[in-house]
Design an enzyme around this catalytic site. Structure first.
Site, PDB file in Angstrom:
ATOM      1  N   SER A  55       0.693  -1.111   0.097  1.00 16.06           N
ATOM      2  CA  SER A  55       0.010   0.152   0.146  1.00 16.06           C
ATOM      3  C   SER A  55       1.245   1.158   0.182  1.00 16.06           C
ATOM      4  O   SER A  55       2.340   1.350   0.651  1.00 16.06           O
ATOM      5  CB  SER A  55      -1.290  -0.109   1.083  1.00 16.06           C
ATOM      6  OG  SER A  55      -1.449   0.786   1.714  1.00 16.06           O
TER       7      SER A  55
ATOM      8  N   TYR B  42      -2.158   0.323   9.148  1.00 18.41           N
ATOM      9  CA  TYR B  42      -2.082  -0.266   8.527  1.00 18.41           C
ATOM     10  C   TYR B  42      -1.056  -0.275   7.694  1.00 18.41           C
ATOM     11  O   TYR B  42      -0.365  -1.473   7.094  1.00 18.41           O
ATOM     12  CB  TYR B  42      -3.538   0.319   7.822  1.00 18.41           C
ATOM     13  CG  TYR B  42      -3.539  -0.264   6.177  1.00 18.41           C
ATOM     14  CD1 TYR B  42      -4.137  -1.681   6.043  1.00 18.41           C
ATOM     15  CD2 TYR B  42      -3.083   0.585   5.164  1.00 18.41           C
ATOM     16  CE1 TYR B  42      -4.263  -1.891   4.266  1.00 18.41           C
ATOM     17  CE2 TYR B  42      -3.551  -0.273   4.009  1.00 18.41           C
ATOM     18  CZ  TYR B  42      -4.251  -1.271   3.881  1.00 18.41           C
ATOM     19  OH  TYR B  42      -4.021  -2.137   2.253  1.00 18.41           O
TER      20      TYR B  42
ATOM     21  N   LYS C  11       1.828  -3.279   6.366  1.00 15.79           N
ATOM     22  CA  LYS C  11       2.694  -3.471   5.644  1.00 15.79           C
ATOM     23  C   LYS C  11       3.763  -3.156   5.206  1.00 15.79           C
ATOM     24  O   LYS C  11       4.247  -4.137   4.404  1.00 15.79           O
ATOM     25  CB  LYS C  11       1.293  -2.710   4.185  1.00 15.79           C
ATOM     26  CG  LYS C  11       0.346  -2.713   3.859  1.00 15.79           C
ATOM     27  CD  LYS C  11      -0.144  -3.807   3.521  1.00 15.79           C
ATOM     28  CE  LYS C  11      -2.300  -4.546   3.236  1.00 15.79           C
ATOM     29  NZ  LYS C  11      -1.530  -5.602   1.782  1.00 15.79           N
TER      30      LYS C  11
END
Length: 161
Positions: free
Chosen positions: A35, A59, A63
């Site tokens: 991402s 998040y 990643k």
């Protein structure tokens, strides 16, 4: 943000459980859908791959942790890996359209307004540092992502040791 352990369990734990099984089965190449969230909140645009990752969310951090783990698996010679960093995947095809019930994704909701299915589009968030206060988002069509992933897996084959 209130439950970071969910991102770490899913994105890190589950990815490496899967990776371990793939390596055990003899898979040699992995393309990871990472991402652009690994870059955090950048001011200078556009963001390119030379930019130093600086995740600002669980998040994005999860990643980044997977990317780092894949790097070490590659360093050990057990796999060849590539990470694809992009923002929002969107779209479908005539054969495989997006289907969400209830629909919560921006692009299908916007298209519903254009097609006359809905009368208006609700946008949430008005405190971003943009002229109108709404968020600026980048979208990549799923077919473009599929093509990019194919090219990446082919490039990994071309660079076999």
């Amino acid at each position: 943000m209130t439950h970071p352990e969910e991102f770490f369990a899913n994105n890190v734990g589950s990815t490496f459980a899967l990776t371990q099984a793939l390596v055990r089965m003899g898979v040699e190449r992995i393309v990871f859908s990472s991402s652009a969230a690994v870059y955090g909140n950048q001011v200078d645009m556009p963001i390119n791959e030379d930019r130093t990752p600086s995740p600002e969310s669980p998040y994005g951090q999860s990643k980044r942790m997977v990317e780092e783990g894949l790097h070490w698996l590659a360093e050990s010679g057990r796999i060849r890996a590539a990470s694809m960093r992009y923002f929002n995947a969107a779209g479908g095809t005539l054969e495989h359209p997006e289907r969400h019930a209830p629909e919560i994704h921006l692009i299908p909701l916007a298209l519903d307004v254009v097609l006359g299915v809905s009368e208006h589009l609700n946008l949430f968030g008005d405190d971003y540092p943009t002229p109108d206060g709404t968020c600026i988002r980048d979208y990549v069509h799923v077919l473009d992502l599929a093509e990019a992933h194919i090219l990446a897996i082919e490039a990994l084959a071309d660079h076999a040791s």
